[in-house]
Structure formats: structure tokens, C-alpha cells
Design a protein around this motif. Structure first.
Motif, PDB file in Angstrom:
ATOM      1  N   SER A 195      -2.415   6.305   5.203  1.00 37.76           N
ATOM      2  CA  SER A 195      -3.646   5.266   5.313  1.00 37.76           C
ATOM      3  C   SER A 195      -5.030   5.738   5.723  1.00 37.76           C
ATOM      4  O   SER A 195      -5.978   5.125   5.099  1.00 37.76           O
ATOM      5  CB  SER A 195      -3.200   4.174   6.317  1.00 37.76           C
ATOM      6  OG  SER A 195      -3.072   4.650   7.735  1.00 37.76           O
ATOM      7  N   ILE A 199       0.831  -1.128   0.024  1.00 36.98           N
ATOM      8  CA  ILE A 199      -0.048  -0.177  -0.005  1.00 36.98           C
ATOM      9  C   ILE A 199       1.066   1.515  -0.065  1.00 36.98           C
ATOM     10  O   ILE A 199       1.794   1.365  -0.738  1.00 36.98           O
ATOM     11  CB  ILE A 199      -0.952  -0.100   1.216  1.00 36.98           C
ATOM     12  CG1 ILE A 199      -0.569  -0.301   2.710  1.00 36.98           C
ATOM     13  CG2 ILE A 199      -2.042  -1.149   1.023  1.00 36.98           C
ATOM     14  CD1 ILE A 199      -1.516  -0.381   3.632  1.00 36.98           C
ATOM     15  N   THR A 200       0.860   2.204   0.706  1.00 35.17           N
ATOM     16  CA  THR A 200       1.382   3.480   0.793  1.00 35.17           C
ATOM     17  C   THR A 200       2.302   3.728   2.051  1.00 35.17           C
ATOM     18  O   THR A 200       2.623   4.533   2.589  1.00 35.17           O
ATOM     19  CB  THR A 200       0.510   4.784   0.785  1.00 35.17           C
ATOM     20  OG1 THR A 200      -0.335   4.557   1.813  1.00 35.17           O
ATOM     21  CG2 THR A 200      -0.533   4.689  -0.431  1.00 35.17           C
ATOM     22  N   GLN A 250      -7.786  -5.740   1.905  1.00 40.39           N
ATOM     23  CA  GLN A 250      -7.052  -5.211   0.911  1.00 40.39           C
ATOM     24  C   GLN A 250      -8.216  -3.951   0.189  1.00 40.39           C
ATOM     25  O   GLN A 250      -9.252  -4.350  -0.161  1.00 40.39           O
ATOM     26  CB  GLN A 250      -6.648  -5.991  -0.191  1.00 40.39           C
ATOM     27  CG  GLN A 250      -6.065  -5.461  -1.575  1.00 40.39           C
ATOM     28  CD  GLN A 250      -5.473  -6.355  -2.382  1.00 40.39           C
ATOM     29  OE1 GLN A 250      -5.343  -7.625  -2.176  1.00 40.39           O
ATOM     30  NE2 GLN A 250      -5.253  -5.972  -3.433  1.00 40.39           N
ATOM     31  N   ASP A 284      -6.760  -1.600  -2.226  1.00 41.25           N
ATOM     32  CA  ASP A 284      -6.005  -0.804  -3.387  1.00 41.25           C
ATOM     33  C   ASP A 284      -5.669  -2.070  -4.240  1.00 41.25           C
ATOM     34  O   ASP A 284      -5.867  -2.969  -4.329  1.00 41.25           O
ATOM     35  CB  ASP A 284      -4.977   0.346  -2.639  1.00 41.25           C
ATOM     36  CG  ASP A 284      -3.687  -0.489  -2.449  1.00 41.25           C
ATOM     37  OD1 ASP A 284      -3.690  -1.807  -2.129  1.00 41.25           O
ATOM     38  OD2 ASP A 284      -2.796  -0.076  -2.379  1.00 41.25           O
ATOM     39  N   SER A 285      -4.810  -1.434  -5.231  1.00 45.67           N
ATOM     40  CA  SER A 285      -4.279  -2.294  -6.304  1.00 45.67           C
ATOM     41  C   SER A 285      -3.436  -3.377  -5.739  1.00 45.67           C
ATOM     42  O   SER A 285      -3.204  -4.538  -6.339  1.00 45.67           O
ATOM     43  CB  SER A 285      -3.412  -1.487  -7.216  1.00 45.67           C
ATOM     44  OG  SER A 285      -2.268  -1.255  -6.693  1.00 45.67           O
ATOM     45  N   TRP A 306      -0.024   7.527  -4.505  1.00 48.82           N
ATOM     46  CA  TRP A 306      -1.529   7.209  -4.742  1.00 48.82           C
ATOM     47  C   TRP A 306      -1.952   6.744  -6.071  1.00 48.82           C
ATOM     48  O   TRP A 306      -2.738   5.767  -6.189  1.00 48.82           O
ATOM     49  CB  TRP A 306      -2.307   8.862  -4.836  1.00 48.82           C
ATOM     50  CG  TRP A 306      -1.699   9.658  -3.881  1.00 48.82           C
ATOM     51  CD1 TRP A 306      -1.189  10.784  -3.867  1.00 48.82           C
ATOM     52  CD2 TRP A 306      -1.993   9.360  -2.425  1.00 48.82           C
ATOM     53  NE1 TRP A 306      -1.150  11.576  -2.707  1.00 48.82           N
ATOM     54  CE2 TRP A 306      -1.481  10.561  -1.545  1.00 48.82           C
ATOM     55  CE3 TRP A 306      -2.725   8.388  -1.478  1.00 48.82           C
ATOM     56  CZ2 TRP A 306      -1.586  10.755  -0.248  1.00 48.82           C
ATOM     57  CZ3 TRP A 306      -2.668   8.422   0.082  1.00 48.82           C
ATOM     58  CH2 TRP A 306      -2.161   9.782   0.348  1.00 48.82           C
ATOM     59  N   ARG A 332      -8.466   8.541  -3.040  1.00 47.30           N
ATOM     60  CA  ARG A 332      -8.720   7.368  -4.001  1.00 47.30           C
ATOM     61  C   ARG A 332     -10.167   7.946  -4.554  1.00 47.30           C
ATOM     62  O   ARG A 332     -10.915   7.454  -5.691  1.00 47.30           O
ATOM     63  CB  ARG A 332      -9.020   6.037  -3.373  1.00 47.30           C
ATOM     64  CG  ARG A 332     -10.153   6.014  -2.483  1.00 47.30           C
ATOM     65  CD  ARG A 332     -10.262   4.589  -1.954  1.00 47.30           C
ATOM     66  NE  ARG A 332     -11.204   4.541  -0.728  1.00 47.30           N
ATOM     67  CZ  ARG A 332     -11.724   3.160  -0.633  1.00 47.30           C
ATOM     68  NH1 ARG A 332     -11.220   2.158  -1.297  1.00 47.30           N
ATOM     69  NH2 ARG A 332     -12.448   3.003   0.362  1.00 47.30           N
ATOM     70  N   TRP A 365      -6.122   8.087   2.408  1.00 48.04           N
ATOM     71  CA  TRP A 365      -6.027   7.186   1.293  1.00 48.04           C
ATOM     72  C   TRP A 365      -7.468   7.243   0.877  1.00 48.04           C
ATOM     73  O   TRP A 365      -8.255   7.348  -0.381  1.00 48.04           O
ATOM     74  CB  TRP A 365      -5.642   5.845   1.422  1.00 48.04           C
ATOM     75  CG  TRP A 365      -6.355   4.637   0.338  1.00 48.04           C
ATOM     76  CD1 TRP A 365      -7.101   3.714   0.740  1.00 48.04           C
ATOM     77  CD2 TRP A 365      -6.077   4.555  -0.926  1.00 48.04           C
ATOM     78  NE1 TRP A 365      -7.357   3.020  -0.451  1.00 48.04           N
ATOM     79  CE2 TRP A 365      -6.791   3.602  -1.552  1.00 48.04           C
ATOM     80  CE3 TRP A 365      -5.174   5.516  -1.879  1.00 48.04           C
ATOM     81  CZ2 TRP A 365      -6.753   3.406  -2.954  1.00 48.04           C
ATOM     82  CZ3 TRP A 365      -5.440   5.383  -3.166  1.00 48.04           C
ATOM     83  CH2 TRP A 365      -6.105   4.153  -3.688  1.00 48.04           C
ATOM     84  N   SER A 370      -1.364   2.884  -6.128  1.00 46.23           N
ATOM     85  CA  SER A 370      -2.573   2.279  -5.315  1.00 46.23           C
ATOM     86  C   SER A 370      -3.776   2.255  -6.163  1.00 46.23           C
ATOM     87  O   SER A 370      -4.535   1.415  -5.816  1.00 46.23           O
ATOM     88  CB  SER A 370      -2.792   2.847  -4.124  1.00 46.23           C
ATOM     89  OG  SER A 370      -1.718   2.719  -3.143  1.00 46.23           O
TER      90      SER A 370
END
Length: 580
Positions: free
Chosen positions: A209, A170-171, A575, A577-578, A530, A216, A212, A533
Motif C-alpha cells: 500500500s 487493492i493490493t 479509493q 486505484d481501479s 500493480w 503507479r 503503490w 490496480s
């Protein structure tokens, strides 16, 4: 030289430090380096090797193993005087310096002591020749490291230069899970002292986090400020915020008049570009990413996310205190305190005064890279012949469902952390589910050497994207605004710049080439955290059969995946994100 595709078809001291455990075998080549000793006046030398050695084909085998231990944890720190929860390796931001010599073997044990997060560590820019399972990308080369477990990475330093390690989960790196990785080797200019890595980062008082959830939705948040090598100041005067504790410090370093200093710049921002400078001093650029350059002089360096520049600064100014300026480029992304991202260069280590110097550098609006014409690799390598079947062209765009996603070739990356691509290959499973965004790369009779990849920004948004490729340096063939045309767009094939992060211009294209010489599954992604993700990524699965033959066992992956699967039965955060 530029040509169109139609023509082509026709034709030691460190700013942060750590002490490793080192073992040296009886076959070490370190004793033979006396043939060409690397000193302050002979930086081009390196034992039986030199700055002229083609490190893609030839590299030392020192017989030395350097072993490190990293522990990822949730802690509370106040890097700029504002207290918040951070993620850190071994309790510091940046984490401890991992330092080795060209040709050393590295063993790095990463323990995850975070309570409710998986993690992984990517060794940015490291080729991982024959060691794809240690590239550190969850869902691609491994399962995440579950809380309470350890993953051991092993690889050889076949390159040399300046880079970093960071979480690829993630980030997390934007909250502090990062550190310097320095591979000592020859250089294209002489210097007296190596000051190590200098991290330029944006910084938020809120964990990424948490941010996000808003990021997004499509609009990147504006962060409060920035830090240089993990530190800065924040004005807490009169604040009633209990977290505004003060005590932050500017990063400082001391010059001795007459000496030349090597500084290894890295942009580790989540979303921000810098134009770095030091008042009263010029810079000599000697390297970009992990590629030595023909040196060039400048008064500032534009550096995008994930990129590194090696510079030499001569201490030839009047004895005084000087501002070191991150040089936040506000035209690219907003920041609440862009002018405060500064450090201090002192000529007198006892001085405590703030500098009174001013800058002659005007921060511009370049959200891309230094001019390609300036980035001339010292080791001259041309791009060989290939035909149109070697060229893949894909459009960058976006989609919006439950949240904003970027797409490459109409697909947004979405990985399954429990089933990484390399393990799927090892198990002879399909590697081409649409959401894995896989582009196969195979050696063919028509194109045995080169893969050419062109990304066209068709989004209409006009944002510049720093594109990073794992497992390879790439040759930058073209980087322009406008629409790429295979028959008419100019391509530079004669010693073009080589690097591992290059900018895709907004409303333009980036054309890169790399050699098909490293079997593995290699991620290509935007290094704006960003955007990664949000799915701006894809995979090159290179020489699929060769991946299996290079893996003697999959146990390092299967053990981690088993631990991760056990953890997910009671995981707190799913999860979102990507996956990268």
C-alpha cells in the motif's frame, strides 16, 4: 490440430491446515463412493465418478456442508526475520487451508477486523455456477466488507483441484491476505501423500500500500526477496535496523524414500515469475489451474502469477538434504535476492543442515507459460463451431494522466465500490458506463455456445501479462508474438489447453474461448497486482437476464453495501486505484 479462422469458417496431509465444521445431510453420496475408492493406487477413481467425468456438466452432490471462519486483520509479523505490518487471515501467512471434497457445499464467514480498510475474498478459479454474488470482487459482485462486519460466502465445489483464496481489494493479497483452497477429487496419476499447496511469493519489507505511490507512476518497484509458504530467512547480522529481528526459517518438508508426493504449486506474487525445481528430482505435472492434464515429465515448471500446477515428485534420490528452488526469473522482473527464494527437502527429519546440492536447471527468460503442447487436458473437449460475430478483438495499451493506467479497447477499468455491477443488473440500472469497461455476452442464434476473445498487446512496451478470467475455464486457442489476423492466424480447436490464467505475450496476442453457460458479471484482468490496480481489467456481463433470475434476493449485496456506505462517511483512506 491448428487451423486458421478462415478454415474454421469453412468448417491429505497438508502443508497448511485448518479444521472446518462439517455437516452431512441424509442424502450424502459419500457412502456410494465404494464403487471406485480413491487410494494411493487408484487416484483416477472417485466413488461413482472418475477422472473421465465431464465436471462442467456432471458433478457430485455429497450433501456435505463445510463451514469455515476467516478473520482479516492488521498484525505485525516477521515472515523472513524482518518485522513489518502485514495483513493476515487468522493470524498466519498463508491463511488457514480451506479443504473440501468435490460436490461439497462451502460456507465461509469472512470478518473484517482491519481498522481502516475494506476487503473482499475471491475464490480463485471457482466457477461460481449460479452463485455470482459470491465471487468476491468489490465493485463487480459486491460492495467491500466494511471494518467490523462479516460477509458470508456460499458456493458448491463443482470442480476439483488446487487453487487459492485471496483479497480482491487493492493490493491486499500481496501483504498476506491469501490462503489455500483445495477441492479433493480424482487425479491422472497415482501418488502416496498429498503435501498440499506450496505458495511461491515475492516479498517486500515495505507494505505494498506504501509502494503503490511509486508503482503507479509506471515503474514496478524491486522487492527485497521472496517467501515460500510464508517463510524464509533474512540476514540480520550486524544490522542496526530495529525491524531486522532475525529468526526466519526456510520452508522444509520431509520425504520418505520410495514414496510419491503430490505438491500443489501456486504463484502468489505481486509481480514475479518462477521456474520451480527440486535439486536431484524430476517432476511429473498432472494438473494446471483446475484442469487435470495428461501427465508429463520435466525437471522444472514455469509458473506465472495466479497460476497453479499440480506435480508429483518421487522420493528416489540418495538420502540427503536438497534445495527446493523457487527459481525467480530475473528477465521478467527484478528482485534484490532472487537466489535466496528457496526451501529444503529432507530425507531425514532430524537433519538441520543446509543442503549442499546444486541444480541442473538453468533458469531461463520465459515470462510466459509452459509450452501449449505440454498442457493436454485429460478430458478432451474441442471448441465447436462459431462464426466471426462471436469474436471480439481488443487492443491493450496505456495512458498517463495523474498516474499510469493500462487500457483495454481505450478504456481503463474504474469501479464504484458502492454500486457493484451485479446489483446494478438486479436493479435494472445501466451497466455500461465507460469506466466499468463492460463487454456484453449474450446467447444468439448465430453463436449460441461460444464467446471468443482476442487481446492484442499494442502498447509497444513488450511486457507479458498473466490474464485471469473469473467464472470460467477458457480454451487457449492462440498465444503468439506478432499481430493477430482473423483470417490467417492459427487457432487450435482440438482439445486445446484449458485453464483460468494464461499469458498474453508482450507485443503479441492471446486468443481464448469460453462457453456462454454461466450468467454473471465476470472480471477479466491481469494478475500482476500493480497492473490490475492500474486498470488492466474489464468485465463480461454474461446473459444479463439470467443474472436476475438466478438471484432469489439481493439482500446479501444490499446489506453489505449499506454497511460500506455508512463506513465511508468517516473513512480514512479513499479509493486510489481501479477498485480491484
Amino acid at each position: 490440430m491448428k487451423t486458421t479462422f478462415a478454415t474454421l469458417l469453412a468448417a491429505s496431509a497438508s502443508l497448511v491446515s485448518a479444521i472446518p465444521f462439517s455437516t452431512e445431510s441424509k442424502t450424502s453420496l459419500l457412502n456410494t463412493r465404494q464403487a471406485c475408492e480413491n487410494t494411493a493406487t487408484s487416484r483416477s477413481c472417485w466413488g461413482n465418478y472418475s477422472i473421465d467425468t465431464d465436471w462442467y456438466e456432471t458433478f457430485p452432490d455429497t450433501g456435505v456442508t463445510r463451514e469455515y471462519w476467516l478473520v482479516a486483520e492488521n498484525i505485525t509479523l516477521a515472515p523472513n526475520g524482518y518485522k513489518r505490518q502485514v495483513l493476515a487471515f487468522n493470524g498466519t501467512i498463508p491463511g488457514p487451508a480451506i479443504i473440501a471434497d468435490w460436490g461439497d457445499n462451502l460456507i465461509i464467514h469472512v470478518t473484517n477486523n482491519m481498522e481502516h480498510n475494506g476487503t473482499s475474498v475471491h475464490w480463485h478459479g471457482i466457477r461460481q455456477l449460479g452463485s455470482v454474488e459470491y465471487d468476491g470482487v468489490p465493485g463487480v459482485t459486491q460492495c467491500p466488507i466494511a471494518p467490523g462486519t462479516t460477509y458470508t460466502y456460499k458456493f458448491k465445489a463443482t470442480q476439483y483441484g488446487s487453487t487459492w483464496y485471496h483479497s480482491h481489494f487493492i493490493t491486499q493479497y500481496a501483504d498476506g491476505l491469501l490462503g489455500p483452497l483445495i477441492i479433493n477429487g480424482p487425479a491422472t496419476a497415482d501418488y502416496d501423500e498429498d503435501l498440499g499447496m506450496l505458495f511461491l511469493s515475492d516479498w517486500s519489507h515495505t507494505p505494498t500500500s506504501v509502494l503503490w505511490d511509486s508503482a503507479r507512476q509506471g515503474g514496478p518497484p524491486t522487492l527485497e526477496g521472496g517467501i515460500i509458504n510464508g517463510t524464509n530467512t533474512w540476514n540480520c547480522t550486524g544490522s542496526t535496523d530495529a525491524n531486522c529481528v532475525g529468526g526466519g526459517k526456510k520452508f522444509e518438508t520431509t520425504f520418505e524414500a520410495g514414496k510419491k508426493y503430490r505438491i500443489r504449486l501456486i504463484n502468489s506474487a505481486v509481480d514475479g515469475h518462477f521456474q520451480f525445481s527440486i535439486d536431484g528430482h524430476s517432476l511429473t505435472v498432472i494438473g494446471v489451474d483446475l484442469v487435470p492434464l495428461v501427465p508429463f515429465a520435466t525437471d522444472s515448471v514455469v509458473i506465472s502469477m495466479g497460476q497453479r500446477y499440480d506435480i508429483i515428485v518421487e522420493a528416489n534420490a540418495t538420502t540427503a538434504d536438497y534445495w527446493m528452488r523457487g527459481g525467480w526469473i530475473s528477465a521478467c522482473q527484478t528482485n534484490s535476492n532472487p537466489d535466496e527464494i528457496t526451501g529444503i527437502v529432507r530425507y531425514d527429519s532430524t537433519s538441520t543442515a543446509d543442503p549442499t546440492t546444486s541444480s541442473t536447471v538453468t533458469v531461463g527468460s520465459n515470462c510466459g507459460d509452459e509450452p501449449l503442447a505440454s498442457l493436454v487436458p485429460h478430458l478432451s473437449l474441442d471448441v465447436g463451431t462459431f462464426n466471426s460475430s462471436a469474436v471480439t478483438q481488443e487492443d491493450l495499451s496505456f495512458a498517463f494522466s495523474s498516474y499510469f493506467t493500462w487500457t483495454i479497447n481505450s478504456s481503463s477499468l474504474l469501479l464504484d465500490w458502492t454500486n457493484p455491477t451485479v446489483l446494478r443488473v438486479f436493479n435494472n440500472e445501466s451497466i455500461f458506463p465507460t469506466e466499468y469497461n463492460v463487454n456484453p455476452v449474450e446467447i444468439t442464434a448465430e453463436n449460441p455456445i461460444w464467446e471468443v476473445y482476442v487481446i492484442q498487446d499494442a502498447s509497444g512496451i513488450g511486457i507479458t501479462h498473466p490474464i485471469h478470467l473469473h467464472g470460467h475455464d477458457f480454451w487457449v486457442l492462440g498465444q503468439e508474438t506478432g499481430v493477430f489476423d482473423l483470417s490467417t492466424s492459427p487457432l487450435n480447436l482440438v482439445n486445446p489447453p484449458r485453464r483460468d490464467v494464461a499469458s498474453l505475450p508482450g507485443n503479441g496476442y492471446l486468443a481464448i474461448a469460453f462457453k456462454k453457460d454461466n450468467p454473471g458479471s465476470w472480471l477479466l484482468h491481469c494478475h500482476i497486482a500493480w497492473h490490475a490496480s492500474e486498470g488492466l481489467a474489464m468485465q463480461f456481463v454474461e446473459s444479463e437476464a439470467g443474472i436476475v433470475s438466478a438471484l432469489p434476493t439481493a439482500s446479501v449485496m444490499t446489506d453489505a453495501c449499506s454497511a460500506w456506505s455508512t463506513y465511508t462517511e468517516t473513512e480514512v483512506y479513499v479509493q486510489e486505484d481501479s477498485g480491484v
